[in-house]
Motif scaffolding. Structure first.
Motif, PDB file in Angstrom:
ATOM      1  N   PRO A 153       2.608   6.453   9.304  1.00 40.77           N
ATOM      2  CA  PRO A 153       1.608   7.533   9.358  1.00 40.77           C
ATOM      3  C   PRO A 153       1.607   8.423   8.123  1.00 40.77           C
ATOM      4  N   GLU A 154       2.789   8.643   7.542  1.00 36.76           N
ATOM      5  CA  GLU A 154       2.837   9.513   6.366  1.00 36.76           C
ATOM      6  C   GLU A 154       2.190   8.873   5.138  1.00 36.76           C
ATOM      7  N   ARG A 155       1.824   7.618   5.235  1.00 32.15           N
ATOM      8  CA  ARG A 155       1.133   6.951   4.126  1.00 32.15           C
ATOM      9  C   ARG A 155      -0.368   6.818   4.383  1.00 32.15           C
TER      10      ARG A 155
ATOM     11  N   ILE B 181       0.827  -1.202   0.000  1.00 30.22           N
ATOM     12  CA  ILE B 181       0.000   0.000   0.000  1.00 30.22           C
ATOM     13  C   ILE B 181       0.864   1.256   0.000  1.00 30.22           C
ATOM     14  N   GLU B 182       0.650   2.092  -1.001  1.00 30.66           N
ATOM     15  CA  GLU B 182       1.377   3.361  -1.103  1.00 30.66           C
ATOM     16  C   GLU B 182       0.689   4.457  -0.297  1.00 30.66           C
ATOM     17  N   THR B 183      -0.627   4.536  -0.390  1.00 32.51           N
ATOM     18  CA  THR B 183      -1.407   5.438   0.458  1.00 32.51           C
ATOM     19  C   THR B 183      -2.682   4.717   0.873  1.00 32.51           C
ATOM     20  N   LEU B 184      -2.997   4.812   2.156  1.00 31.69           N
ATOM     21  CA  LEU B 184      -4.254   4.300   2.689  1.00 31.69           C
ATOM     22  C   LEU B 184      -5.149   5.495   2.987  1.00 31.69           C
TER      23      LEU B 184
ATOM     24  N   ALA C  17      -1.032  10.848  10.978  1.00 23.46           N
ATOM     25  CA  ALA C  17      -1.656  10.751   9.656  1.00 23.46           C
ATOM     26  C   ALA C  17      -2.159  12.124   9.222  1.00 23.46           C
ATOM     27  N   GLU C  18      -2.252  12.324   7.923  1.00 23.56           N
ATOM     28  CA  GLU C  18      -2.842  13.554   7.402  1.00 23.56           C
ATOM     29  C   GLU C  18      -4.350  13.489   7.576  1.00 23.56           C
ATOM     30  N   ILE C  19      -4.939  14.566   8.056  1.00 27.99           N
ATOM     31  CA  ILE C  19      -6.391  14.621   8.247  1.00 27.99           C
ATOM     32  C   ILE C  19      -6.958  15.711   7.348  1.00 27.99           C
ATOM     33  N   ARG C  20      -7.909  15.325   6.517  1.00 21.86           N
ATOM     34  CA  ARG C  20      -8.604  16.286   5.644  1.00 21.86           C
ATOM     35  C   ARG C  20     -10.079  16.269   6.047  1.00 21.86           C
ATOM     36  N   ARG C  21     -10.588  17.425   6.382  1.00 25.10           N
ATOM     37  CA  ARG C  21     -11.915  17.510   6.992  1.00 25.10           C
ATOM     38  C   ARG C  21     -12.830  18.416   6.184  1.00 25.10           C
ATOM     39  N   PHE C  22     -14.030  17.911   5.888  1.00 27.04           N
ATOM     40  CA  PHE C  22     -15.066  18.713   5.233  1.00 27.04           C
ATOM     41  C   PHE C  22     -16.013  19.250   6.305  1.00 27.04           C
ATOM     42  N   ARG C  23     -16.244  20.528   6.285  1.00 30.31           N
ATOM     43  CA  ARG C  23     -17.220  21.093   7.219  1.00 30.31           C
ATOM     44  C   ARG C  23     -18.624  20.653   6.840  1.00 30.31           C
ATOM     45  N   VAL C  24     -18.918  20.654   5.537  1.00 33.27           N
ATOM     46  CA  VAL C  24     -20.193  20.170   5.013  1.00 33.27           C
ATOM     47  C   VAL C  24     -19.879  19.191   3.893  1.00 33.27           C
ATOM     48  N   GLY C  25     -20.255  17.950   4.079  1.00 38.74           N
ATOM     49  CA  GLY C  25     -19.990  16.930   3.072  1.00 38.74           C
ATOM     50  C   GLY C  25     -20.844  15.697   3.260  1.00 38.74           C
ATOM     51  N   GLY C  26     -21.373  15.535   4.493  1.00 39.42           N
ATOM     52  CA  GLY C  26     -22.186  14.368   4.779  1.00 39.42           C
ATOM     53  C   GLY C  26     -21.350  13.104   4.814  1.00 39.42           C
ATOM     54  N   HIS C  27     -22.007  11.978   4.648  1.00 42.34           N
ATOM     55  CA  HIS C  27     -21.315  10.688   4.701  1.00 42.34           C
ATOM     56  C   HIS C  27     -20.669  10.323   3.369  1.00 42.34           C
TER      57      HIS C  27
END
Length: 265
Positions: free
Chosen positions: A204-206, A114-117, A233-243
């Motif tokens: 974690p960087e992957r 796995i290169e990125t999970l 780990a990198e965290i990307r968060r949507f304020r509005v995006g739903g499931h």
């Protein structure tokens, strides 16, 4: 990385006795990365249409529809065999919801590949989610149509703050018919009968965690558990995006993936 041409959309592959529906775009260039997409309980390969169309220029995109299998271990074993048969060595993998849980178990068994999970709107332990569901023995006794009714009742209650969320509900209703009651039950029970994901040998960087603040299914406690499991780990968060932010916010979602695919050596 594989150099095969892609399989036509909707091609069925059998691996370890289980049948997968596969969309495979093929390699856009000899050294392109491979991106594997695993949908959630209600999804099919086609729910990733925006990612398939938006990323096929830089990657071999493989989107999958699960076979009917209630044992997650057998499902993951079959998936590994499928990837072998498709000629895939290393790959980036994105799983959403149930797919994110399955992707973590795949990483447990094939971390070196796995290169990125990408863990999208998912969880690390199904036990807390059981609080909002009928008891396990009750769910086991329910037939497929009852499972479908329970799932769609939940979807019907989701907010429709924008037209895209109403459109999403329609897509999910159609997807439920495609997957069918027994297919939905198999996915629900594969998740709910599973244990928590064990510690992974993935740096974690992957790992990229994608989540939505307004997720109607993965609440703050479950999101926090994922973040705490993968410190660094990198965290990307949507304020509005739903499931389903890959459906409701496809351009922003694709940008997250594209950034990683292009940064890969």
């Amino acid at each position: 990385m594989a150099s095969r041409t892609g399989a036509p959309e909707g091609t069925m592959f059998k691996a370890n006795g289980l049948e997968w529906d596969v969309i495979d775009t093929g390699m856009p260039s000899p050294d392109a990365p491979t991106l594997v997409l695993l949908p959630g309980t209600l999804g099919t390969a086609g729910i990733f249409r925006a990612q398939i169309d938006g990323l096929r220029d830089i990657a071999r995109v493989i989107a999958l529809t699960y076979p009917i299998e209630r044992n997650l271990g057998r499902l993951v074993d079959s998936l590994i065999t499928l990837l072998d048969e498709l000629g895939i060595d290393t790959f980036h993998i994105l799983g959403s919801s149930f797919g994110g849980f399955a992707a973590q178990w795949l990483a447990d068994r094939a971390s070196d590949r796995i290169e990125t999970l990408f863990i999208g709107n998912s969880l690390v332990d199904p036990v807390p989610s059981r609080k909002r569901l009928p008891p396990l023995d009750t769910m086991e006794a329910m037939n497929g149509e009852q499972h479908k009714e329970l799932i769609l009742k939940s979807v019907a209650g989701w907010d429709e703050s924008e037209p895209v969320f109403a459109d999403l509900k329609k897509k999910l209703m159609e997807s439920a018919e495609t997957v069918g009651g027994e297919g939905l039950k198999a996915r629900v029970m594969a998740l709910q009968n599973s244990q928590a994901v064990p510690p992974l040998a993935v740096a974690p960087e992957r790992i990229v965690i994608i989540e939505s603040v307004d997720d109607p299914l993965i609440g703050p406690e479950a999101r926090r558990a994922v973040e705490e499991r993968y410190p660094g780990a990198e965290i990307r968060r949507f304020r509005v995006g739903g499931h389903y932010p890959y459906v409701t916010r496809p351009d922003e979602y694709n940008a997250i993936i594209r950034e990683r695919l292009l940064a890969a050596p």
